[in-house]
Enzyme design. Structure first.
Site, PDB file in Angstrom:
ATOM      1  N   MET A  32       0.824  -1.204   0.000  1.00 41.91           N
ATOM      2  CA  MET A  32       0.000   0.000   0.000  1.00 41.91           C
ATOM      3  C   MET A  32       0.863   1.261   0.000  1.00 41.91           C
ATOM      4  O   MET A  32       1.829   1.353   0.745  1.00 41.91           O
ATOM      5  CB  MET A  32      -0.862  -0.026   1.274  1.00 41.91           C
ATOM      6  CG  MET A  32      -1.718   1.165   1.531  1.00 41.91           C
ATOM      7  SD  MET A  32      -2.715   0.918   3.042  1.00 41.91           S
ATOM      8  CE  MET A  32      -1.612   1.564   4.304  1.00 41.91           C
ATOM      9  N   SER A 106       3.313  -6.968   1.961  1.00 39.83           N
ATOM     10  CA  SER A 106       2.145  -6.476   2.682  1.00 39.83           C
ATOM     11  C   SER A 106       0.864  -6.878   1.947  1.00 39.83           C
ATOM     12  O   SER A 106       0.707  -8.052   1.619  1.00 39.83           O
ATOM     13  CB  SER A 106       2.289  -4.961   2.856  1.00 39.83           C
ATOM     14  OG  SER A 106       1.474  -4.514   3.904  1.00 39.83           O
ATOM     15  N   GLN A 107      -0.020  -5.935   1.598  1.00 43.55           N
ATOM     16  CA  GLN A 107      -1.281  -6.358   0.976  1.00 43.55           C
ATOM     17  C   GLN A 107      -1.047  -7.076  -0.352  1.00 43.55           C
ATOM     18  O   GLN A 107      -1.856  -7.918  -0.756  1.00 43.55           O
ATOM     19  CB  GLN A 107      -2.251  -5.180   0.797  1.00 43.55           C
ATOM     20  CG  GLN A 107      -1.779  -4.096  -0.172  1.00 43.55           C
ATOM     21  CD  GLN A 107      -2.719  -2.883  -0.217  1.00 43.55           C
ATOM     22  OE1 GLN A 107      -3.540  -2.676   0.679  1.00 43.55           O
ATOM     23  NE2 GLN A 107      -2.607  -2.064  -1.250  1.00 43.55           N
ATOM     24  N   ASP A 223       5.777  -5.864  14.404  1.00 40.10           N
ATOM     25  CA  ASP A 223       4.911  -5.186  13.429  1.00 40.10           C
ATOM     26  C   ASP A 223       3.777  -4.444  14.136  1.00 40.10           C
ATOM     27  O   ASP A 223       2.966  -5.044  14.836  1.00 40.10           O
ATOM     28  CB  ASP A 223       4.320  -6.230  12.468  1.00 40.10           C
ATOM     29  CG  ASP A 223       3.808  -5.617  11.187  1.00 40.10           C
ATOM     30  OD1 ASP A 223       3.288  -4.480  11.239  1.00 40.10           O
ATOM     31  OD2 ASP A 223       3.917  -6.264  10.142  1.00 40.10           O
ATOM     32  N   HIS A 279       7.064  -3.431  10.482  1.00 43.58           N
ATOM     33  CA  HIS A 279       6.514  -3.809   9.180  1.00 43.58           C
ATOM     34  C   HIS A 279       7.491  -3.563   8.024  1.00 43.58           C
ATOM     35  O   HIS A 279       7.950  -2.443   7.835  1.00 43.58           O
ATOM     36  CB  HIS A 279       5.223  -3.011   8.958  1.00 43.58           C
ATOM     37  CG  HIS A 279       4.376  -3.544   7.848  1.00 43.58           C
ATOM     38  ND1 HIS A 279       3.936  -4.847   7.830  1.00 43.58           N
ATOM     39  CD2 HIS A 279       3.876  -2.969   6.734  1.00 43.58           C
ATOM     40  CE1 HIS A 279       3.200  -5.036   6.743  1.00 43.58           C
ATOM     41  NE2 HIS A 279       3.154  -3.915   6.064  1.00 43.58           N
TER      42      HIS A 279
HETATM   43  C1  LIG Z   1       1.557  -8.995  18.212  1.00 41.60           C
HETATM   44  O1  LIG Z   1       0.313  -9.550  18.543  1.00 41.60           O
HETATM   45  C2  LIG Z   1       0.216 -10.018  19.868  1.00 41.60           C
HETATM   46  C3  LIG Z   1      -1.106 -10.674  20.029  1.00 41.60           C
HETATM   47  O2  LIG Z   1      -2.154  -9.793  19.675  1.00 41.60           O
HETATM   48  C4  LIG Z   1       0.413  -8.848  20.834  1.00 41.60           C
HETATM   49  O3  LIG Z   1       0.397  -9.332  22.164  1.00 41.60           O
HETATM   50  C5  LIG Z   1       1.726  -8.196  20.529  1.00 41.60           C
HETATM   51  O4  LIG Z   1       1.870  -7.046  21.335  1.00 41.60           O
HETATM   52  C6  LIG Z   1       1.804  -7.799  19.080  1.00 41.60           C
HETATM   53  N1  LIG Z   1       3.115  -7.262  18.784  1.00 41.60           N
HETATM   54  C7  LIG Z   1       3.288  -6.014  18.357  1.00 41.60           C
HETATM   55  C8  LIG Z   1       4.689  -5.615  18.107  1.00 41.60           C
HETATM   56  O5  LIG Z   1       2.364  -5.237  18.186  1.00 41.60           O
END
Ligand SMILES: *[C@@H]1O[C@H](CO)[C@@H](O)[C@H](O)[C@H]1NC(C)=O
Ligand SMILES: *[C@@H]1O[C@H](CO)[C@@H](O)[C@H](O)[C@H]1NC(C)=O
Ligand SMILES: *[C@@H]1O[C@H](CO)[C@@H](O)[C@H](O)[C@H]1NC(C)=O
Length: 300
Positions: A32, A106-107, A223, A279
């Site tokens: 995107m 990505s998408q 991400d 990402h």
């Molecule tokens: C990734 O997803 C998990 C489960 O929802 C969450 O606990 C974690 O904080 C996420 N990691 C990031 C970097 O956002």
């Protein structure tokens, strides 16, 4: 004795690679906000691949007629039509007739999966998903500051992602996935629920996906763009809430094997890779060692 042996060996080697010395080509689909002919993003990846696989043919997808349309179509348009355009281009491209590998960013990753499911000829061999969203997203967090299209799309998605016109026109709505309203999602999603066989089980999509040699899914462990990040590995929220996340192998999609993923997994065709970083934040070295060397370069 010896020359005969050498000849036999040489013949054997020739049979391993029937298209004499022509590497398996590559199709890439950008993410995107990006565009296929960009000198920096896709252009950089293309140069990196060519440096490591000389003579490889690389097609970088351009949706629409030119780079401006390509950027806009990353936000606005009907994804089913976009996939159809790319299917036709692949089918008409003489360089791709013996099959190709595909890398989606990505998408672009779930869009290329749609190509694999809907357009089996010529054959996609390895599908490499770099930070894709195979179960969709529930949230569109970071827009670049000042990206007004992105901000506006966020607003629309929060309000009415499943409205018919939104599903027809807003790209991100077409892989929106509201786990609090799974039935609405199944009924109204015009893209992601279709390619995931959530709406009706389309046997052909399942059979075609299973033809892949490898389906490599890369998840960025930090991400903050993909919500939930497990969607990059085909996992998603347990239906009915948006806190607990189920890995792919615990989802109904897998257990009932509606998309052939279980069968592919048991055949060793699913590869889950994790990368430290946010990402699409990867290094050239990582891309060459883990992706190009293992899944793009032909083994001899
Ligand atoms: C990734 O997803 C998990 C489960 O929802 C969450 O606990 C974690 O904080 C996420 N990691 C990031 C970097 O956002
Ligand atoms: C989904 O579609 C089915 C079949 O048409 C219908 O019975 C059901 O009420 C719909 N559910 C929602 C939440 O739209
Ligand atoms: C990833 O996130 C963790 C915890 O949020 C943090 O400690 C770490 O520095 C991050 N790593 C990278 C490479 O961004």
């Amino acid at each position: 004795m010896r020359p005969i042996l050498v000849t036999l060996l040489a013949l054997g080697i020739c049979q391993c690679s029937p298209v004499a010395n022509k590497p398996t080509p590559l199709v890439m689909w950008h993410g995107m906000g990006d565009y296929g002919t960009s000198y920096f993003s896709m252009g950089h990846i293309k140069r990196l691949v060519k440096k490591n696989v000389p003579d490889i043919y690389v097609k970088s997808v351009v949706v629409g007629a030119n780079f401006m349309e390509d950027i806009v179509h990353g936000f606005i348009g009907n994804v089913n039509n976009q996939v159809e355009q790319i299917c036709q281009e692949i089918a008409a491209d003489p360089e791709l007739q013996d099959g190709y590998h595909a890398v989606g960013f990505s998408q672009g990753a779930q869009f290329l999966r749609a190509v694999a499911e809907r357009c089996p000829t010529p054959a996609m061999k390895n599908l490499i998903s770099i930070g894709g969203q195979h179960q969709g997203v529930f949230g569109l967090p970071n827009c670049d500051p000042g990206n007004l299209i992105c901000e506006e799309i966020r607003r629309i998605l929060d309000l009415e992602a499943y409205a018919e016109w939104v599903q027809d026109e807003i790209v991100q709505a077409q892989y929106w996935h509201d786990p609090l309203h799974e039935e609405v999602h199944r009924n109204k999603s015009r893209f992601i629920a279709l390619i995931n066989n959530d709406q009706t089980l389309m046997e052909e999509q399942r059979e075609n996906l299973k033809k892949l040699e490898n389906f490599v899914m890369v998840k960025f462990l930090n991400d903050t763009m993909v919500v939930p990040n497990e969607s990059s590995w085909f996992g998603f929220y347990r239906p009915g809430q948006d806190v607990e996340v189920l890995p792919l192998r615990e989802t109904d999609l897998y257990i009932e094997d509606r998309l052939g993923l279980k069968e592919m997994d048991e055949a060793g065709k699913l590869v889950f890779l994790g990368v430290l970083g946010n990402h699409l934040d990867f290094t050239d070295d990582w891309f060459v060692q883990e992706i190009v060397e293992k899944y793009i370069k032909d083994s001899v």
